[in-house]
Design an enzyme around this catalytic site. Sequence first.
Site, short mmCIF file in Angstrom:
data_model
loop_
_atom_site.label_atom_id
_atom_site.label_comp_id
_atom_site.label_asym_id
_atom_site.label_seq_id
_atom_site.Cartn_x
_atom_site.Cartn_y
_atom_site.Cartn_z
N GLU A 1 0.78 -1.45 0.06
CA GLU A 1 0.14 -0.04 0.00
C GLU A 1 0.89 1.33 0.06
O GLU A 1 0.97 2.02 1.07
CB GLU A 1 -1.04 0.09 1.19
CG GLU A 1 -2.09 -1.34 1.01
CD GLU A 1 -3.05 -1.19 2.11
OE1 GLU A 1 -4.13 -1.86 1.99
OE2 GLU A 1 -2.89 -0.42 3.15
N GLU B 1 -4.85 -8.16 -0.84
CA GLU B 1 -5.39 -7.99 0.63
C GLU B 1 -6.72 -7.28 0.60
O GLU B 1 -6.94 -6.47 -0.11
CB GLU B 1 -4.44 -7.23 1.36
CG GLU B 1 -4.76 -7.04 2.69
CD GLU B 1 -3.65 -5.89 3.47
OE1 GLU B 1 -2.88 -6.24 3.22
OE2 GLU B 1 -4.51 -5.11 4.15
#
Length: 413
Positions: free
Chosen positions: A163, A252
């Site tokens: 991320e 994810e």
Amino acid sequence: MGALPVLTAGASAASASSAAAATAAAAVIIDPSAQRQTIRGFGGMTHTAWIGDLTAAQRDTAFGTGEGRLGFSVLRIPVPENQADWSRDVATARRAIELGATVIASPWNPPARMVETFVRGSQTNARRLRYDMYGAYAQHLNDFNGYLRNNGVNLYGISMQNEPDYAHDWTWWTPTEMVRFLRENAASIGTRVIAPESFQYLKNMSDPILNDPTALANVDIIGAHLYGTSFANFPYPLFKQKGAGKELWMTEVYHPNSTDSADLWPQALDVGEHIHRAMVDAEFQAYIWWYIRRSYGPMREDGRISKRGANMAHFARFVRPGYVRIEATANPASSVYVSAYRGGNSTVVIVAINKGTAAVSQQFTLRNGTASSVSSWLTDASRNVAPQGSTGVSNGSFTVTLPARSVTTFVTG
């Protein structure tokens, strides 16, 4: 043709009457010759430093494929910034591989000596990798890959950053920085490289990679997370245009939230629909949950499979790595979602989700099918991936009742 048994032996007459009164849906046409993406697997994350390791029994529940198992075939682990911590997740990773799973790894931060702080908007202590440390960072990732290999874990792939566009608590990367690293340093990493793992599948993070031939040549898997991503943003036309030879993974997510119990029903059916859309609309090749063991995850803290986990198992146990998604009528009735997959031995797996409040009489037709029977497994309010026996297939077709608020997996025999 008989309908598959969907009622227990002790079912009430009212239940039987309800099943008999199921509304009819349009036929589902399945075409095994119309092949889509190759499936790499379904799985989850373990992070020993943050929530503790899985026990030996929990590893077997997560990665085993028999009754009462999740059937996960992918494990994601962190890349610790300090080498002293590299052994933390090895035991679970090794057992996952023994049970047939593949392992990928994602870093949250580079080693501290490689990081500098900068001002990013209102954040005065934002972190980024120093430009003069790109080569050293690639070596760090490669060293972690080598350490795992020497300890019995061959990584399928390693990410350059978890991320990078939601990094208030870890390390930021801009799209330009990611492209630079991929162009100049990623080729030295001795396993598949994953990028960019945007937190919300924001295409402005991955478009520059796809549009840069050199960067694209040095990445193997376009990875993405789906936190709050609308179904409308699941398709990725640019990847279909330029991503030939690359893989597309959802690395994810938790869904629909991390606050509710994973055993809430029928809310847990949202997980089934989410996976369906990730496979059919987004055409991802892998679907990976956040923590494997958590109150909102596929495995409860006591090690038992949750309702959300049962929805995942309907895919993970039966749609194995190397299976190929095949064309099927995806939405034959309101609140009914269907996807289909073909194994190497011509086995066809069908996952059918009925989120509606009424049972549905559903016909399935396999074009040029030679199957003589199908077996099925059912999850509803009271059952988790429960075997439901088998029924015959006539001229490639069979008709079943999909109970209200249920998910069923069919496997041809």
